[in-house]
Design a protein around this motif. Structure first.
Motif, PDB file in Angstrom:
ATOM      1  N   LEU A  14      86.505  84.480  54.991  1.00 61.22           N
ATOM      2  CA  LEU A  14      86.044  83.295  54.262  1.00 61.22           C
ATOM      3  C   LEU A  14      84.778  82.731  54.887  1.00 61.22           C
ATOM      4  O   LEU A  14      83.860  82.296  54.173  1.00 61.22           O
ATOM      5  CB  LEU A  14      87.158  82.244  54.234  1.00 61.22           C
ATOM      6  N   ASP A  15      84.690  82.738  56.217  1.00 56.86           N
ATOM      7  CA  ASP A  15      83.482  82.246  56.894  1.00 56.86           C
ATOM      8  C   ASP A  15      82.268  83.107  56.548  1.00 56.86           C
ATOM      9  O   ASP A  15      81.175  82.587  56.276  1.00 56.86           O
ATOM     10  CB  ASP A  15      83.685  82.245  58.412  1.00 56.86           C
ATOM     11  N   VAL A  55      81.222  78.407  45.584  1.00 58.09           N
ATOM     12  CA  VAL A  55      81.465  77.645  46.808  1.00 58.09           C
ATOM     13  C   VAL A  55      82.827  78.048  47.377  1.00 58.09           C
ATOM     14  O   VAL A  55      83.841  77.966  46.686  1.00 58.09           O
ATOM     15  CB  VAL A  55      81.434  76.129  46.538  1.00 58.09           C
ATOM     16  N   ILE A  56      82.837  78.495  48.618  1.00 55.03           N
ATOM     17  CA  ILE A  56      84.078  78.843  49.309  1.00 55.03           C
ATOM     18  C   ILE A  56      84.527  77.614  50.099  1.00 55.03           C
ATOM     19  O   ILE A  56      83.830  77.190  51.018  1.00 55.03           O
ATOM     20  CB  ILE A  56      83.885  80.028  50.271  1.00 55.03           C
ATOM     21  N   ASP A 114      86.344  74.973  52.734  1.00 56.21           N
ATOM     22  CA  ASP A 114      86.480  75.102  54.189  1.00 56.21           C
ATOM     23  C   ASP A 114      87.898  75.470  54.620  1.00 56.21           C
ATOM     24  O   ASP A 114      88.082  76.113  55.659  1.00 56.21           O
ATOM     25  CB  ASP A 114      86.076  73.795  54.882  1.00 56.21           C
ATOM     26  N   ALA A 149      76.140  82.481  47.575  1.00 57.62           N
ATOM     27  CA  ALA A 149      75.452  81.230  47.246  1.00 57.62           C
ATOM     28  C   ALA A 149      74.601  81.381  45.995  1.00 57.62           C
ATOM     29  O   ALA A 149      74.533  80.464  45.152  1.00 57.62           O
ATOM     30  CB  ALA A 149      74.593  80.786  48.429  1.00 57.62           C
ATOM     31  N   ARG A 162      81.215  82.539  52.962  1.00 57.73           N
ATOM     32  CA  ARG A 162      80.605  81.214  52.813  1.00 57.73           C
ATOM     33  C   ARG A 162      79.126  81.252  53.220  1.00 57.73           C
ATOM     34  O   ARG A 162      78.306  80.503  52.683  1.00 57.73           O
ATOM     35  CB  ARG A 162      81.383  80.213  53.680  1.00 57.73           C
ATOM     36  N   ASP A 163      78.797  82.129  54.171  1.00 59.29           N
ATOM     37  CA  ASP A 163      77.429  82.216  54.685  1.00 59.29           C
ATOM     38  C   ASP A 163      76.663  83.381  54.066  1.00 59.29           C
ATOM     39  O   ASP A 163      75.535  83.668  54.469  1.00 59.29           O
ATOM     40  CB  ASP A 163      77.464  82.363  56.212  1.00 59.29           C
TER      41      ASP A 163
END
Length: 313
Positions: free
Chosen positions: A85-86, A100-101, A103, A95, A89-90
């Motif tokens: 997931l991290d 949007v993932i 937190d 993007a 997200r990056d």
């Protein structure tokens, strides 16, 4: 060392029969079950449970990188979920799609808690910290287990594994050290007739691999050079280093060669005391070169470095 899980008492009670000890990882190391589990079980479950359908292709590619093709290969499933997931997200392509993932701070709260990173540990933590995300984590874990039980049958040992265990039999105490749930391990190792060689089958319920080695072997043999961990992931290498024991790497994609070399060369060095030093360093250098520490895609942050996650317990 974290508080000992109750299930690990069998390791504490383990009594040596020989002068040498080898802990053997299961998936991707002894058993050719890692790819099928991640490609056919974990990855579809990630996409379904964590709403990754809009970026399913990217999620699949990222999951394979996290679990099979980088320095995070072989991570505990909860650490790997957070890593996936991290990274998504990056990831610039995520993007660009406007996805949007979230937190999911509850995931980190569980990882940073004192509870074992296992199904039972999650259930106990969730009982004290109820939330929609905790329920989702449980559903995801249960779905992975269901898919594995349905899908993974007949995925036996790599060529050369049985011969290596037979070569150690009568000379070396052997146990399984794995982050896989115990039920699956016992089923798979018994199915293929390998459980007979093992003094203990240790799964995620008994702690991490460093704990398995610590409870099962440390203080029971002459020194760290009489204890070895065989694995296919950087976490296995690091567990061996943490416990100051020897490490023999099974090279991803070269498993048949690795087990043949172990039986014909490394085992003899282990038994005669010439494994440590330059020989082990050569093996580890060869292993490290196969697993990158940078993602191959563009990131939002501009940082492509992959870091091994740490836990507080």
């Amino acid at each position: 060392m974290a508080e000992m899980p109750a299930a690990a008492q069998v390791l504490v009670d383990f009594e040596p029969k020989h002068e040498f000890f080898v802990g053997i990882d299961s998936d991707g190391c002894a058993m050719d079950a890692m790819d099928i589990k991640h490609l056919e079980c974990f990855t579809p479950a990630y996409i379904l449970a964590w709403d990754l359908q809009p970026v399913s292709t990217l999620a699949r590619e990222t999951a394979v990188f996290v679990n099979l093709g980088s320095i995070t290969r072989g991570l505990n499933r909860w650490l790997a979920l957070r890593q996936l997931l991290d990274l998504l997200r990056d990831r610039a392509e995520v993007a660009e799609r406007g996805v949007v993932i979230p937190d999911y701070p509850e995931l980190t709260d569980f990882i940073d808690s004192s509870y074992p990173l296992s199904d039972k540990g999650l259930a106990a933590w969730a009982a004290e910290n109820p939330s929609e995300t905790a329920d989702r984590m449980i559903r995801w874990g249960d779905d992975v287990n269901r898919r594995i039980a349905e899908m993974v049958h007949g995925a036996g040992p790599f060529p050369g594994v049985r011969e290596a265990m037979e070569a150690m039999d009568g000379k070396v105490d052997q146990i399984v050290v794995s982050a896989t749930p115990l039920e699956a391990l016992e089923r798979e190792w018994s199915e293929h007739g390998l459980a007979q060689f093992m003094g203990v089958i240790a799964g995620q319920e008994m702690g991490g691999k460093a704990q398995h080695v610590h409870y099962g072997a440390k203080g029971k043999y002459a020194d760290g050079e009489h204890i070895m961990l065989i694995g296919d992931a950087p976490g296995d290498r690091d567990a061996a280093a943490k416990e100051e024991v020897l490490y023999y790497p099974i090279l991803p994609g070269k498993e048949k060669f690795s087990w043949k070399r172990f039986r014909e060369e490394a085992l003899g060095r282990f038994l005669d005391g010439t494994f440590a030093g330059d020989y082990q360093a050569m093996l580890i250098d060869e292993f490290n070169a196969l697993l990158p520490a940078e993602v191959p895609w563009e990131t939002v942050s501009g940082d492509r470095t992959v870091r091994m996650p740490s836990v507080k317990h």
